[in-house]
Enzyme design. Sequence first.
Site, short mmCIF file in Angstrom:
data_model
loop_
_atom_site.label_atom_id
_atom_site.label_comp_id
_atom_site.label_asym_id
_atom_site.label_seq_id
_atom_site.Cartn_x
_atom_site.Cartn_y
_atom_site.Cartn_z
N SER A 155 48.78 20.77 13.71
CA SER A 155 48.24 21.43 12.50
C SER A 155 47.63 22.79 12.84
O SER A 155 47.83 23.77 12.11
CB SER A 155 47.21 20.54 11.79
OG SER A 155 46.24 20.07 12.69
N HIS A 202 50.76 12.69 14.31
CA HIS A 202 49.55 13.54 14.24
C HIS A 202 48.61 12.94 13.18
O HIS A 202 48.21 11.79 13.31
CB HIS A 202 50.00 14.98 13.94
CG HIS A 202 48.94 16.03 14.02
ND1 HIS A 202 47.78 15.89 14.75
CD2 HIS A 202 48.87 17.27 13.46
CE1 HIS A 202 47.05 16.99 14.63
NE2 HIS A 202 47.68 17.84 13.85
N ASP A 245 41.94 8.44 15.14
CA ASP A 245 42.53 7.72 14.02
C ASP A 245 42.42 6.21 14.13
O ASP A 245 42.76 5.49 13.19
CB ASP A 245 44.01 8.11 13.90
CG ASP A 245 44.18 9.59 13.62
OD1 ASP A 245 43.47 10.09 12.74
OD2 ASP A 245 44.99 10.24 14.29
N HIS A 253 46.93 10.04 23.51
CA HIS A 253 46.66 11.44 23.14
C HIS A 253 47.38 12.37 24.10
O HIS A 253 47.54 12.06 25.28
CB HIS A 253 45.16 11.74 23.16
CG HIS A 253 44.81 12.92 22.32
ND1 HIS A 253 44.83 14.21 22.83
CD2 HIS A 253 44.48 13.03 21.03
CE1 HIS A 253 44.52 15.04 21.85
NE2 HIS A 253 44.30 14.36 20.75
N ARG A 289 35.33 11.37 19.14
CA ARG A 289 35.35 11.28 17.67
C ARG A 289 35.53 9.83 17.25
O ARG A 289 35.04 9.41 16.20
CB ARG A 289 36.47 12.16 17.10
CG ARG A 289 36.33 13.63 17.47
CD ARG A 289 37.56 14.42 17.11
NE ARG A 289 38.75 13.91 17.77
CZ ARG A 289 40.00 14.30 17.48
NH1 ARG A 289 40.20 15.20 16.54
NH2 ARG A 289 41.04 13.79 18.14
N1 AMX Z 1 52.00 3.38 21.67
C1 AMX Z 1 53.19 3.27 22.30
N2 AMX Z 1 53.70 4.17 23.13
C2 AMX Z 1 52.93 5.23 23.39
C3 AMX Z 1 51.67 5.41 22.83
C4 AMX Z 1 51.21 4.45 21.91
N3 AMX Z 1 50.04 4.55 21.27
N4 AMX Z 1 51.16 6.57 23.27
C5 AMX Z 1 52.08 7.10 24.10
N5 AMX Z 1 53.17 6.30 24.17
C6 AMX Z 1 54.40 6.54 24.88
C7 AMX Z 1 55.06 7.78 24.33
O1 AMX Z 1 55.78 7.49 23.13
C8 AMX Z 1 55.96 8.20 25.50
O2 AMX Z 1 57.08 7.35 25.50
P1 AMX Z 1 58.55 7.93 25.86
O3 AMX Z 1 58.39 8.57 27.21
O4 AMX Z 1 59.41 6.72 25.86
O5 AMX Z 1 58.88 8.92 24.80
C9 AMX Z 1 55.07 7.83 26.71
O6 AMX Z 1 54.14 6.84 26.24
C10 AMX Z 1 54.31 8.99 27.28
O7 AMX Z 1 53.57 9.59 26.25
P2 AMX Z 1 52.22 10.38 26.58
O8 AMX Z 1 52.55 11.50 27.50
O9 AMX Z 1 51.16 9.44 27.02
O10 AMX Z 1 51.80 10.91 25.15
P3 AMX Z 1 52.37 12.15 24.36
O11 AMX Z 1 51.56 13.34 24.73
O12 AMX Z 1 53.84 12.27 24.50
O13 AMX Z 1 52.09 11.73 22.86
C11 AMX Z 1 50.81 10.85 21.07
C12 AMX Z 1 50.76 11.69 22.35
C13 AMX Z 1 49.45 10.94 20.39
C14 AMX Z 1 51.87 11.41 20.13
C15 AMX Z 1 51.12 9.38 21.46
O14 AMX Z 1 50.10 8.89 22.28
C16 AMX Z 1 51.32 8.48 20.26
O15 AMX Z 1 52.41 8.42 19.70
N6 AMX Z 1 50.22 7.76 19.82
C17 AMX Z 1 50.30 6.93 18.63
C18 AMX Z 1 50.20 7.81 17.39
C19 AMX Z 1 48.83 8.38 17.23
O16 AMX Z 1 47.83 7.70 17.33
N7 AMX Z 1 48.77 9.68 16.93
C20 AMX Z 1 47.49 10.36 16.63
C21 AMX Z 1 47.06 11.27 17.75
C22 AMX Z 1 45.78 12.00 17.37
C23 AMX Z 1 46.05 12.97 16.26
O17 AMX Z 1 46.75 13.94 16.44
N8 AMX Z 1 45.54 12.71 15.10
#
Ligand code: AMX
Length: 432
Positions: free
Chosen positions: A240, A270, A371, A316, A325
């Site tokens: 964002s 996000h 979240d 994250h 937070r």
């Molecule tokens: N559940 C399952 N798998 C997860 C995970 C979760 N909560 N968090 C990370 N992973 C996975 C990723 O999908 C990725 O898998 P891949 O290699 O097969 O594609 C692997 O772990 C490595 O990811 P990462 O380097 O730890 O995280 P990232 O920087 O790629 O992604 C985020 C960060 C937030 C998108 C991810 O942790 C996620 O999808 N979390 C769940 C959604 C969420 O809570 N989003 C909100 C974030 C805060 C915000 O912006 N509001």
Amino acid sequence: MLLKDKISEKLPDWQSRVSKLVREHGDKVVDQITVKQVYGGMRGAKVLVTDISYVDPNEGIRYRGHTIPELMKLLPKADGSEYPLAGGLYYLLLTGDVPNHEQAQEVESIWKSRSNIPPHVYETIKAMPSDAHPMTLFSAAILSLQNNSVFARQYQEGMQRTEYWAATLEDSLNLTAKLPAIAAYIYNLKYNNGNYIAPDFDLDWSANFAKMIGKDDPEYMDLSRLYFFLHADHESGNVSAHATHLVGSSLSDVYYACAAGINGLAGPLHGLANQECLRWLLDVQDSFDVLPTKAELEEFAWDTLNKGMVIPGYGHAVLRLPDPRFTAQYEFGKKHMPDDELFRLVQLVNEVVPSVLQQLGKVKNPWPNVDAISGTLQYHYGVREQDFYTVLFGVSRILGVTSNAVWARALGQPIERPKSLTTKMLEEIVKN
Ligand code: AMX
């Protein structure tokens, strides 16, 4: 005007620091970019600058150098409340100084004087299909205000570059002043039979939002203050913030830029994760008559992962600790709803899910993010329409991204234009 004067006073020093850095050290290497980063969403690539906030992986967010717990103490509070005034937070984000009570109230007064919403904004919202997501309505409402942009008008009239930031500040104040009423209008239209509830100008910006969605409960007003305080900024690289900055860098005004940022916030990885997280918690509740055991919850989490889904609210891109937070909201929950079933489930998930994610072996941060709990607190006070939650996030986030927009214009940040390569080129680079 208070904010304009304060920023004007600080600007020469910032300008000379930045121009000295670029003039004397412009060719110094800050970071190397790897193939993994090029393909991996630029994760960790140090290519942006903002002084509004900074996310330390092991500590969490600092707004203008201050942690969340520090600001909970330092920022002026609404009368009779222990939670900060959003006006004080905006003063801090925009100027870099912690305001006194009078300065925070002055921002609140500026907002009140600019909160009137042109009727066509309501018409725009109402014209949307009934199944349009609240974030679509929110984004459209922001964009529909664009015809009021001071920046766009003055630019057409031939504004000097040195005036850009002041016009951006005007737009930012005009937009942020209207956000609580726009969000409340969307809420009432979708979930409250279109009932309009008038603002109460004795209340602060955050509490007025609560009032306008029909929540007079002082505890919910405090939750609004906490929520809008916590979600305002998370440095510059999140979707964002970055989307807002990117669009603004072409000198699109803050209405265009913020609508873009809100559209990015609407993604499930996000901002939409708050709605997804509550949905996941309710699914857990539906699957068990009482609070599940740790073993049952662990199995449920594995089921989610085995279906190829993420566990929302966990992980994250930058943080490597439980999000402060999350912790601040958790403290609120412990104080006000320790026996709430959903809150108890959040506690249990927090005890179980990190170790499940650790076992996956690839998740860099298994801890809860902002979240993981925010929806649960809303749910407790009867705001149960999950698809509205990201609008709340957006209301707050615009405080941060508009502060960034003002300073990006003040410091003359240029149009963004990173370079792309082809896969073949990368193959050649690694060969050499
Ligand atoms: N559940 C399952 N798998 C997860 C995970 C979760 N909560 N968090 C990370 N992973 C996975 C990723 O999908 C990725 O898998 P891949 O290699 O097969 O594609 C692997 O772990 C490595 O990811 P990462 O380097 O730890 O995280 P990232 O920087 O790629 O992604 C985020 C960060 C937030 C998108 C991810 O942790 C996620 O999808 N979390 C769940 C959604 C969420 O809570 N989003 C909100 C974030 C805060 C915000 O912006 N509001």
